[in-house]
Design an enzyme around this catalytic site. Sequence first.
Site, mmCIF file in Angstrom:
data_model
loop_
_atom_site.group_PDB
_atom_site.id
_atom_site.type_symbol
_atom_site.label_atom_id
_atom_site.label_comp_id
_atom_site.label_asym_id
_atom_site.label_seq_id
_atom_site.Cartn_x
_atom_site.Cartn_y
_atom_site.Cartn_z
ATOM 1 N N GLY A 70 0.885 -1.254 -0.128
ATOM 2 C CA GLY A 70 0.010 0.051 -0.062
ATOM 3 C C GLY A 70 0.862 1.320 0.062
ATOM 4 N N SER A 197 -3.726 -3.048 -0.688
ATOM 5 C CA SER A 197 -2.695 -3.829 -0.153
ATOM 6 C C SER A 197 -2.908 -5.364 0.070
ATOM 7 C CB SER A 197 -2.130 -3.184 1.131
ATOM 8 O OG SER A 197 -0.922 -4.152 1.854
ATOM 9 N N HIS A 199 -1.810 -7.719 2.204
ATOM 10 C CA HIS A 199 -1.633 -8.328 3.593
ATOM 11 C C HIS A 199 -3.020 -7.811 4.583
ATOM 12 C CE1 HIS A 199 0.279 -5.119 6.276
ATOM 13 N NE2 HIS A 199 0.541 -4.552 5.095
ATOM 14 N N THR A 235 11.927 -7.098 -11.675
ATOM 15 C CA THR A 235 11.062 -8.351 -11.772
ATOM 16 C C THR A 235 10.471 -8.687 -10.847
ATOM 17 O OG1 THR A 235 13.247 -9.350 -12.906
ATOM 18 C CG2 THR A 235 11.745 -10.988 -11.848
ATOM 19 N N CYS A 327 6.205 6.280 19.699
ATOM 20 C CA CYS A 327 7.465 6.549 20.528
ATOM 21 C C CYS A 327 8.715 7.069 19.902
ATOM 22 C CB CYS A 327 7.783 5.094 21.373
ATOM 23 S SG CYS A 327 8.699 5.429 22.738
#
Length: 387
Positions: A70, A197, A199, A235, A327
């Site tokens: 993404g 995306s 995943h 590739t 953080c």
Amino acid sequence: MQIYLDYSATTPCRPEAMAKMQAVLTDTWGNPASLHQWGERAAWVMEEAREQVARLIGADPTQILFTSGGTEADNLAIYGITGRYAQPQHLIISSVEHSAIAAPAQQLTAQGWEVTTLPVDAQGRVHPEDLVQSLRPNTVLISIIYGQSEIGTVQPIQALGSIARDRQITFHTDAVQAAGRIPLDVQSLPVDLLSLSSHKLYGPQGAGALYVRAGVKLHPPLQGGGQEQGLRPGTPSLPTLAGFGVAAHYAAQELVPERDRLIQLRERLFAALAEVPDLYPTGDRQDRLPHHLSFCLKPPQGDPPTGRYLVRQMNLAGIGISAGSACNSGKTLPSRVLKALGLPDAIARSGIRLTLGRDTTAADIDWTAQVLRQILARDVAAPGPAR
């Protein structure tokens, strides 16, 4: 008991996708650009994956450009449009964009581009009238996220995209969190570019795609071979893209029943936490991603525990959630998304997100609510030093 409730961060790769990847690695490992039979078989696998991803959003396969995820798809959309101009122009984003949009916009600002960042209301929604008022004669690109990953709000993309289309301004949306969770049809959506995306919809990590409407021209940010219409040379990772295709295929098949199931579980958890003192939902309760819950803490006195602290406490109980705060050098920073909602820094450090998925059960929801109530009763009722 181990309960994973961070599906907006990543999803487990589904078995069908893993089986396809193994088959490609074993039997179809050729280079899709090669002219011999090994290359032809690989090219067939790649185009099958392209067709599967295209069907998920109602696109033509020729309109799908494969990327590494993404973030690359977002970057390709932003730099692909802005790179067409010899002189800096004007672009518009929202204040709740993913960093894959916000960071390129910041870099373009340093290069002389004018960037307008649209405000959002207390629920994280962009108002179409604000977009209209922000338009300029040299506005060349508008990019508004479809479903916000931290607070779950779904933007009025139909209205926002129509404003852009009526004025012939290129419109991009980051649909990474929305694809596979709510129906998307680029034939009816007024979008020119749309990011996906793998995943996030139970495919492998490392694969993504950018939908490019026919007629939209992009400047290639990378130079090399002619792969992906010359816009993404190199590739391709064929096994990964094949797994992405399979995941997209099943996401399309299962979308409606899974969406409805997740909404029921989401509302069950919202209801179980509704009476918890000082715990407030963030984002739009109606127009939100079906799998998504988010909260911040507003105690009557003192600073609340940080979201990162709550993530650690839930993890000790075997439950995986996430926080919006970041953080930096050991200091917890307020979430810029929660600050965009108008929340003060202390509250904007306390945000948490719980996102549900295929393996989430009603028992998981009930146990999570019980554990979170116990942690909040202990740590908000008796606040200690900054956590």
